[in-house]
Motif scaffolding. Sequence first.
Motif, mmCIF file in Angstrom:
data_model
loop_
_atom_site.group_PDB
_atom_site.id
_atom_site.type_symbol
_atom_site.label_atom_id
_atom_site.label_comp_id
_atom_site.label_asym_id
_atom_site.label_seq_id
_atom_site.Cartn_x
_atom_site.Cartn_y
_atom_site.Cartn_z
ATOM 1 N N TRP A 83 22.850 42.971 31.427
ATOM 2 C CA TRP A 83 23.260 41.579 31.294
ATOM 3 C C TRP A 83 24.760 41.341 31.482
ATOM 4 O O TRP A 83 25.147 40.330 32.097
ATOM 5 C CB TRP A 83 22.806 41.020 29.946
ATOM 6 C CG TRP A 83 21.308 40.952 29.806
ATOM 7 C CD1 TRP A 83 20.380 41.197 30.781
ATOM 8 C CD2 TRP A 83 20.569 40.646 28.627
ATOM 9 N NE1 TRP A 83 19.103 41.062 30.282
ATOM 10 C CE2 TRP A 83 19.173 40.724 28.954
ATOM 11 C CE3 TRP A 83 20.920 40.317 27.318
ATOM 12 C CZ2 TRP A 83 18.175 40.479 28.038
ATOM 13 C CZ3 TRP A 83 19.913 40.064 26.390
ATOM 14 C CH2 TRP A 83 18.561 40.139 26.749
ATOM 15 N N PRO A 84 25.634 42.237 30.997
ATOM 16 C CA PRO A 84 27.071 41.975 31.208
ATOM 17 C C PRO A 84 27.472 41.899 32.676
ATOM 18 O O PRO A 84 28.525 41.319 33.006
ATOM 19 C CB PRO A 84 27.739 43.166 30.517
ATOM 20 C CG PRO A 84 26.749 43.636 29.509
ATOM 21 C CD PRO A 84 25.422 43.418 30.154
ATOM 22 N N TYR A 85 26.645 42.466 33.550
ATOM 23 C CA TYR A 85 26.999 42.490 34.967
ATOM 24 C C TYR A 85 26.595 41.217 35.708
ATOM 25 O O TYR A 85 26.859 41.086 36.909
ATOM 26 C CB TYR A 85 26.362 43.709 35.639
ATOM 27 C CG TYR A 85 26.911 45.001 35.085
ATOM 28 C CD1 TYR A 85 28.100 45.540 35.569
ATOM 29 C CD2 TYR A 85 26.267 45.662 34.040
ATOM 30 C CE1 TYR A 85 28.618 46.715 35.045
ATOM 31 C CE2 TYR A 85 26.781 46.833 33.500
ATOM 32 C CZ TYR A 85 27.954 47.356 34.006
ATOM 33 O OH TYR A 85 28.471 48.515 33.476
ATOM 34 N N PHE B 173 30.062 34.863 41.280
ATOM 35 C CA PHE B 173 30.977 34.442 42.340
ATOM 36 C C PHE B 173 31.936 35.555 42.759
ATOM 37 O O PHE B 173 32.510 35.514 43.829
ATOM 38 C CB PHE B 173 31.778 33.218 41.893
ATOM 39 C CG PHE B 173 30.905 32.061 41.531
ATOM 40 C CD1 PHE B 173 30.254 31.327 42.504
ATOM 41 C CD2 PHE B 173 30.705 31.723 40.200
ATOM 42 C CE1 PHE B 173 29.434 30.269 42.173
ATOM 43 C CE2 PHE B 173 29.882 30.665 39.858
ATOM 44 C CZ PHE B 173 29.245 29.932 40.847
ATOM 45 N N LYS B 174 32.072 36.587 41.917
ATOM 46 C CA LYS B 174 33.018 37.659 42.235
ATOM 47 C C LYS B 174 32.473 38.718 43.177
ATOM 48 O O LYS B 174 33.191 39.029 44.170
ATOM 49 C CB LYS B 174 33.507 38.300 40.918
ATOM 50 C CG LYS B 174 34.597 39.335 41.125
ATOM 51 C CD LYS B 174 35.062 39.902 39.799
ATOM 52 C CE LYS B 174 36.137 40.955 40.017
ATOM 53 N NZ LYS B 174 36.622 41.517 38.729
ATOM 54 N N PRO B 175 31.368 39.401 42.985
ATOM 55 C CA PRO B 175 30.389 39.344 41.894
ATOM 56 C C PRO B 175 30.667 40.410 40.833
ATOM 57 O O PRO B 175 31.233 41.460 41.133
ATOM 58 C CB PRO B 175 29.088 39.656 42.614
ATOM 59 C CG PRO B 175 29.495 40.666 43.647
ATOM 60 C CD PRO B 175 30.885 40.276 44.083
ATOM 61 N N SER B 176 30.240 40.140 39.602
ATOM 62 C CA SER B 176 30.548 41.042 38.493
ATOM 63 C C SER B 176 29.702 42.309 38.500
ATOM 64 O O SER B 176 29.986 43.239 37.748
ATOM 65 C CB SER B 176 30.354 40.307 37.159
ATOM 66 O OG SER B 176 29.096 39.676 37.110
ATOM 67 N N ALA C 176 34.303 43.358 44.449
ATOM 68 C CA ALA C 176 34.580 41.955 44.765
ATOM 69 C C ALA C 176 34.426 41.695 46.258
ATOM 70 O O ALA C 176 34.801 42.526 47.094
ATOM 71 C CB ALA C 176 35.995 41.590 44.327
ATOM 72 N N TYR C 177 33.873 40.532 46.590
ATOM 73 C CA TYR C 177 33.730 40.161 47.995
ATOM 74 C C TYR C 177 35.080 40.201 48.706
ATOM 75 O O TYR C 177 35.183 40.645 49.853
ATOM 76 C CB TYR C 177 33.145 38.746 48.123
ATOM 77 C CG TYR C 177 31.772 38.573 47.551
ATOM 78 C CD1 TYR C 177 30.734 39.454 47.873
ATOM 79 C CD2 TYR C 177 31.472 37.508 46.702
ATOM 80 C CE1 TYR C 177 29.455 39.291 47.358
ATOM 81 C CE2 TYR C 177 30.200 37.330 46.185
ATOM 82 C CZ TYR C 177 29.200 38.218 46.516
ATOM 83 O OH TYR C 177 27.930 38.044 46.011
ATOM 84 N N HIS D 118 27.929 33.604 47.959
ATOM 85 C CA HIS D 118 26.867 33.094 48.809
ATOM 86 C C HIS D 118 25.511 33.497 48.244
ATOM 87 O O HIS D 118 25.419 34.322 47.343
ATOM 88 C CB HIS D 118 27.016 33.669 50.228
ATOM 89 C CG HIS D 118 26.943 35.170 50.238
ATOM 90 N ND1 HIS D 118 28.028 35.972 49.937
ATOM 91 C CD2 HIS D 118 25.904 36.028 50.481
ATOM 92 C CE1 HIS D 118 27.664 37.245 50.001
ATOM 93 N NE2 HIS D 118 26.386 37.308 50.317
ATOM 94 N N ASP D 119 24.466 32.944 48.806
ATOM 95 C CA ASP D 119 23.097 33.324 48.486
ATOM 96 C C ASP D 119 22.729 34.503 49.393
ATOM 97 O O ASP D 119 22.691 34.343 50.621
ATOM 98 C CB ASP D 119 22.162 32.147 48.740
ATOM 99 C CG ASP D 119 20.713 32.437 48.345
ATOM 100 O OD1 ASP D 119 20.346 33.636 48.257
ATOM 101 O OD2 ASP D 119 19.952 31.475 48.149
#
Length: 221
Positions: A111-113, A118-121, A125-126, A177-178
Amino acid sequence: MSRVTVHLLRHGEVFNPNGVLYGRLPEFHLSERGRAMAVMVAEHFAAAAKNGAGAPVYLVASPLTRAQETAAPTAAALGLEIVTDPRIIEAENHFEGLVMNKAELAKPKHWPYFVNPFKPSWGEAYSAQAQRMLEAARDARRRAFEIGGDGAQAVMVSHQLPIWSTRRSAEGKRLWHDPRNRECTLASLTSLTFDGDDVVDVVYSEPAAALLPGAATTPGA
């Protein structure tokens, strides 16, 4: 300024009967279909050269097995050495090595991930992916120009998410993005045209489109 095209080639289908999100794990080889895809891409480049469109003069691949195996037919067809560049490797991912399903995702340890999609965690990172890929692409552009001059081409064999992040960055679009909407199929080409170090055009193509129906679609691969 000089114009050079760098083709970002996604690897072909991988033999992955258990549906593992393999990420950076070693020894995930191309499937029989994946090897055929790699041959089709090589034939695409060879045919373009024969028709006067020119051929890539520089070939780079991620260190992962599936990328090296995808690059091999193009290397053989065009008489090129495969240069390995760790900057174009798959993105880091917390879920690497797991089979992604609802039961796995429901485990509290994950769950913390999910806190920041948007980063994604859950992984690299993108923005970091796009930065390292564009640095590698600019280096490939410079090397291709040294070899072939204005109008030269290079190929970089990489992975879906780093390629997609790079394309969105080059097009000035937001990076989150999706994942279901990525235009980056197996053995596809995302071709960046550089004028100097600036990307001035992006063209997408699927030289192995005939082999896509029925191909594996493991998320994150």
